[in-house]
Design an enzyme around this catalytic site. Sequence first.
Site, PDB file in Angstrom:
ATOM      1  N   SER A   1       0.803  -1.208   0.000  1.00  0.00           N
ATOM      2  CA  SER A   1       0.000   0.000   0.000  1.00  0.00           C
ATOM      3  C   SER A   1       0.847   1.276   0.000  1.00  0.00           C
ATOM      4  CB  SER A   1      -0.969  -0.047   1.183  1.00  0.00           C
ATOM      5  OG  SER A   1      -2.040   0.831   0.986  1.00  0.00           O
TER       6      SER A   1
ATOM      7  N   ASP B   1       9.880   5.270 -10.497  1.00  0.00           N
ATOM      8  CA  ASP B   1       9.476   5.933 -11.741  1.00  0.00           C
ATOM      9  C   ASP B   1      10.271   7.203 -11.997  1.00  0.00           C
ATOM     10  OD1 ASP B   1       7.668   3.957 -12.157  1.00  0.00           O
ATOM     11  OD2 ASP B   1       5.876   5.226 -12.112  1.00  0.00           O
TER      12      ASP B   1
ATOM     13  N   LYS C   1      -0.977  -4.182  -3.002  1.00  0.00           N
ATOM     14  CA  LYS C   1      -2.237  -3.557  -2.583  1.00  0.00           C
ATOM     15  C   LYS C   1      -2.279  -2.143  -3.138  1.00  0.00           C
ATOM     16  CE  LYS C   1      -5.126  -2.144   1.302  1.00  0.00           C
ATOM     17  NZ  LYS C   1      -5.261  -0.745   0.850  1.00  0.00           N
TER      18      LYS C   1
END
Length: 441
Positions: free
Chosen positions: A306, A317, A331
């Site tokens: 999460s 990224d 999640k």
Amino acid sequence: MPHLSRLTSLALTIAMAAAAPAVVAADLAPQPVRAGGAAPAAAPLPLDELRTFAEVMDRIKAAYVEPVDDKTLLENAIKGMLSNLDPHSAYLGPEDFQELQESTSGEFGGLGIEVGSDNGMIKVVSPIDDTPASKAGIEAGDLIVKINNQPTQGLSMTEAVDLMRGKLGEKITLTLVRDGGTPFDVTLARATIQVKSVKAQLLENGYGYLRITQFQVKTGEEVGKALAKLRKDNNGKLKGLILDLRNNPGGVLQSAVEVADHFLTKGLIVYTKGRIANSELRFSADPADASERVPLVVLINGGSASAAEIVAGALQDQKRGILMGTDSFGKGSVQTVLPLNNDRALKITTALYYTPNGRSIQAQGIIPDVEVRQGKLTRDADTESFKEADLQGHLGNGNGGADRPSGKAVIGARKARPQDDDFQISQALSLLKGLSVTRGN
């Protein structure tokens, strides 16, 4: 149709309440967001299903072995309605709602285990550091097959959690299965869980280690202070930093954004997509850089979930750090906490979140740049028994260095360090040192 009109009225009331402004929580913690987004228009009520519901309710009241009142049946119906949506949506009674609020403040009672559902079994997502669960050796991925000898197969998440609750100091026995092996018992005592979400220390000169155990309301602030302390302890800028998100079950979305922002100076951190306006959120970094662009290795594993995946995905990224370890939990959903009357609430999934490059983490997780599985570091027995420095009357070092005899005092004097016993940390440190050499630091 003895109860149809009453149930229809109840359903209409629920549909109308759904359009009211709500308190929204990302992941685990209630957080207010801008109101104004109306819920989708309610579809016509399915009368055949309502008739079936009323009939089932009547049959239970008439035929069940023990008397059951309307309140109990309706409460159970609500629980079932939420629990069958997905593993993270739930109906929260007063105790559940209170526990949710306590878990994000950093102090609550229990065992210190984050659990999830896996094919009808209760699975450990992550033990929380410095709690009865972690001290007892419970690991991420363990299946809880019995709680005090009661099988957990078929139990809902709420029922299993209720069984694990109890008085502080009271002992509980969990029967676990690890990696498909033979079941074994672990007995531990319930305790007040006081979770310190951020830990930091220098591994050696120039290289720092920062661990986040879960994302609480003040975690972002604590990370900022930890980075400043590491610089102070190092007497200047670090050469490299390990950010440890292993076995971090997640927590407050806003705190995850703040932590990522400490390492980023521009660009998107995370965004969410859902059906209602309040679920469409975007978070971007500000120009401040608390980390001073220190070379970064981020550790993740199957217990990183999460909010931890949000941070890892953003840093990956934006090419801000190298991810090392194993695939994360996966999640990628956001839960909204909708308070009801009588101190109750709904925790319902309202959105999915995405990394800056548009990757959905849901059911896939974050894949590390460098896969390193955990292993045990063992040292060969020291066969050295005699050195020059042990000889009586030996000459001293020409450069004035201290003698280093073969005695164990020198070895025993060194304080145990995380990299001495943790293979993944040792590999991350080696990678940072390699980066330092290639960059000419």
